[in-house]
Design a protein around this motif. Structure first.
Motif, mmCIF file in Angstrom:
data_model
loop_
_atom_site.group_PDB
_atom_site.id
_atom_site.type_symbol
_atom_site.label_atom_id
_atom_site.label_comp_id
_atom_site.label_asym_id
_atom_site.label_seq_id
_atom_site.Cartn_x
_atom_site.Cartn_y
_atom_site.Cartn_z
ATOM 1 N N GLY A 197 -23.247 -14.576 17.170
ATOM 2 C CA GLY A 197 -22.359 -14.569 16.014
ATOM 3 C C GLY A 197 -22.471 -13.298 15.206
ATOM 4 N N GLN A 198 -23.692 -12.801 15.037
ATOM 5 C CA GLN A 198 -23.881 -11.544 14.315
ATOM 6 C C GLN A 198 -23.233 -10.388 15.061
ATOM 7 N N SER A 199 -23.382 -10.367 16.390
ATOM 8 C CA SER A 199 -22.782 -9.301 17.191
ATOM 9 C C SER A 199 -21.265 -9.267 17.020
ATOM 10 N N GLN A 200 -20.645 -10.447 17.012
ATOM 11 C CA GLN A 200 -19.195 -10.466 16.867
ATOM 12 C C GLN A 200 -18.775 -10.018 15.474
ATOM 13 N N ARG A 201 -19.560 -10.351 14.463
ATOM 14 C CA ARG A 201 -19.238 -9.882 13.112
ATOM 15 C C ARG A 201 -19.401 -8.363 12.996
ATOM 16 N N VAL A 202 -20.374 -7.798 13.710
ATOM 17 C CA VAL A 202 -20.493 -6.337 13.754
ATOM 18 C C VAL A 202 -19.270 -5.737 14.450
ATOM 19 N N ALA A 203 -18.781 -6.396 15.498
ATOM 20 C CA ALA A 203 -17.578 -5.918 16.182
ATOM 21 C C ALA A 203 -16.376 -5.942 15.234
ATOM 22 N N ASP A 239 -18.128 -19.468 11.562
ATOM 23 C CA ASP A 239 -18.463 -18.352 10.674
ATOM 24 C C ASP A 239 -17.567 -17.145 10.950
ATOM 25 N N VAL A 240 -17.378 -16.831 12.227
ATOM 26 C CA VAL A 240 -16.558 -15.682 12.596
ATOM 27 C C VAL A 240 -15.097 -15.907 12.203
ATOM 28 N N MET A 241 -14.565 -17.100 12.432
ATOM 29 C CA MET A 241 -13.174 -17.365 12.069
ATOM 30 C C MET A 241 -12.982 -17.324 10.557
ATOM 31 N N GLN A 242 -13.974 -17.754 9.811
ATOM 32 C CA GLN A 242 -13.886 -17.676 8.355
ATOM 33 C C GLN A 242 -13.835 -16.228 7.888
ATOM 34 N N LEU A 290 -10.511 -11.932 5.552
ATOM 35 C CA LEU A 290 -9.991 -10.572 5.579
ATOM 36 C C LEU A 290 -8.473 -10.572 5.504
ATOM 37 N N ALA A 291 -7.854 -11.488 6.241
ATOM 38 C CA ALA A 291 -6.395 -11.560 6.230
ATOM 39 C C ALA A 291 -5.874 -11.957 4.853
ATOM 40 N N GLN A 292 -6.497 -12.945 4.244
ATOM 41 C CA GLN A 292 -6.002 -13.463 2.981
ATOM 42 C C GLN A 292 -6.310 -12.537 1.808
ATOM 43 N N GLN A 293 -7.480 -11.924 1.800
ATOM 44 C CA GLN A 293 -7.902 -11.127 0.657
ATOM 45 C C GLN A 293 -7.455 -9.670 0.728
ATOM 46 N N GLN A 294 -7.260 -9.153 1.946
ATOM 47 C CA GLN A 294 -6.890 -7.750 2.083
ATOM 48 C C GLN A 294 -5.474 -7.548 2.609
ATOM 49 N N GLY A 295 -4.793 -8.621 2.921
ATOM 50 C CA GLY A 295 -3.441 -8.489 3.437
ATOM 51 C C GLY A 295 -3.356 -8.003 4.864
ATOM 52 N N LEU A 296 -4.465 -8.078 5.617
ATOM 53 C CA LEU A 296 -4.444 -7.674 7.021
ATOM 54 C C LEU A 296 -3.670 -8.697 7.852
ATOM 55 N N THR A 297 -2.872 -8.194 8.770
ATOM 56 C CA THR A 297 -2.200 -9.064 9.728
ATOM 57 C C THR A 297 -3.206 -9.424 10.814
ATOM 58 N N PHE A 298 -3.309 -10.711 11.144
ATOM 59 C CA PHE A 298 -4.320 -11.183 12.085
ATOM 60 C C PHE A 298 -3.644 -11.978 13.189
ATOM 61 N N VAL A 299 -3.737 -11.487 14.430
ATOM 62 C CA VAL A 299 -3.151 -12.148 15.595
ATOM 63 C C VAL A 299 -4.287 -12.475 16.552
ATOM 64 N N LEU A 322 -21.159 0.990 5.843
ATOM 65 C CA LEU A 322 -21.897 -0.052 5.124
ATOM 66 C C LEU A 322 -20.941 -0.987 4.395
ATOM 67 N N ALA A 323 -19.870 -0.440 3.835
ATOM 68 C CA ALA A 323 -18.882 -1.274 3.154
ATOM 69 C C ALA A 323 -18.222 -2.237 4.133
ATOM 70 N N CYS A 324 -17.950 -1.767 5.362
ATOM 71 C CA CYS A 324 -17.379 -2.641 6.394
ATOM 72 C C CYS A 324 -18.365 -3.744 6.769
ATOM 73 N N LEU A 325 -19.637 -3.392 6.895
ATOM 74 C CA LEU A 325 -20.655 -4.403 7.184
ATOM 75 C C LEU A 325 -20.777 -5.408 6.048
ATOM 76 N N ASP A 326 -20.642 -4.934 4.831
ATOM 77 C CA ASP A 326 -20.715 -5.828 3.677
ATOM 78 C C ASP A 326 -19.583 -6.848 3.707
ATOM 79 N N GLN A 327 -18.422 -6.438 4.186
ATOM 80 C CA GLN A 327 -17.274 -7.343 4.245
ATOM 81 C C GLN A 327 -17.494 -8.491 5.225
ATOM 82 N N VAL A 328 -18.368 -8.292 6.208
ATOM 83 C CA VAL A 328 -18.665 -9.372 7.162
ATOM 84 C C VAL A 328 -20.045 -9.977 6.898
ATOM 85 N N GLY A 329 -20.655 -9.608 5.768
ATOM 86 C CA GLY A 329 -21.921 -10.213 5.345
ATOM 87 C C GLY A 329 -23.156 -9.734 6.077
ATOM 88 N N LEU A 330 -23.129 -8.510 6.637
ATOM 89 C CA LEU A 330 -24.259 -8.050 7.439
ATOM 90 C C LEU A 330 -24.790 -6.681 7.024
#
Length: 258
Positions: free
Chosen positions: A164-170, A198-201, A206-215, A142-150
């Protein structure tokens, strides 16, 4: 969400590739050769290039989903080029991979699909269905879903979602791995323009706020400029571009497609 990661100057890069070369069986020439670059932790890197340049192949080779003919790949300072079996699976678990096709299980709930992401690190049958999962596992999903707004769609079947929702769940499913990096292969290619934004945002935040590397691989040059810190480009079997995104514009990038 945690604060952005601050690195010391001598920290190992999240991803380092040295001298990669790839040729498919039966092909007359290499897809590309002598590909070398480093991705610092927390950086957003876009990979661009024309059709057939080998962008998706490069991303899959970096993940060790496809082997190369030469070169080395390092995750966080550890060489993963020769790893096999369990050791390779453990290394891959550090990377969340988001494909163009969302690959959700249609008849299962959104929450169950996200729980499946946890199996990259722990093959626990409890993660197959939300009814089997522990309270802590469901809370993490649920916390992961919250991070993508779903989070509000947790109980909905995944085949009832928009593209778009499907990709955010992915993306949430990838976050369930607790990854250090996220690789995305043309993640908005099948989406309408607004859903793609929306998906790119979500990725960028996630990259900027959590320090995740995004390629990410993209044909959307505007996305490369706006959502990446750095852009590399493949052309003619070589790494033909490697520059900060702030120093480039869409018109300059179009030369990679000539």
């Amino acid at each position: 969400m945690s604060a952005a990661l601050v690195l010391s100057p001598d920290a190992s890069p999240a991803l380092k590739v040295q001298g990669l070369r790839k040729r498919f069986e039966g092909a007359a020439s290499d897809v590309w050769s002598n590909i070398s670059f480093e991705v610092p932790k927390g950086q957003r890197l876009a990979i661009i290039g024309g059709n057939g340049a080998g962008k998706s192949t490069l991303l899959r080779c970096c993940m060790r989903l496809i082997d190369t003919e030469a070169g080395d790949i390092h995750f966080g300072g550890r060489c993963v080029t020769a790893l096999k079996g369990r050791a390779l699976s453990q290394a891959r678990s550090r990377v969340g991979f988001v494909f163009q096709k969302h690959n959700l299980v249609p008849r299962l709930s959104v929450l169950t699909n996200v729980l499946h992401g946890g199996m990259a690190r722990c093959h626990n049958p409890q993660l197959w269905f939300q009814g089997w999962a522990s309270q802590r596992q469901r809370q993490d999903a649920l916390a992961c879903l919250d991070q993508v707004g779903l989070a509000h769609l947790a109980k909905q079947r995944s085949d009832e979602l928009s593209g778009g929702q499907s990709q955010r769940v992915a993306i949430a499913r990838a976050l369930m791995q607790q990854p250090e990096m996220i690789f995305a292969d043309e993640p908005v290619a099948s989406l309408d323009p607004q859903a793609g934004e929306d998906v790119m945002q979500v990725f960028s935040a996630l990259a900027q706020q959590q320090g995740l590397t995004f390629v990410f691989v993209t044909h959307h040059l505007e996305h490369a400029v706006h959502y990446a810190d750095r852009i590399i480009g493949l052309q003619g079997g070589k790494l033909a571009l490697d520059a900060p995104a702030k120093d480039l514009d869409v018109q300059q990038l179009r030369s990679m497609y000539g």
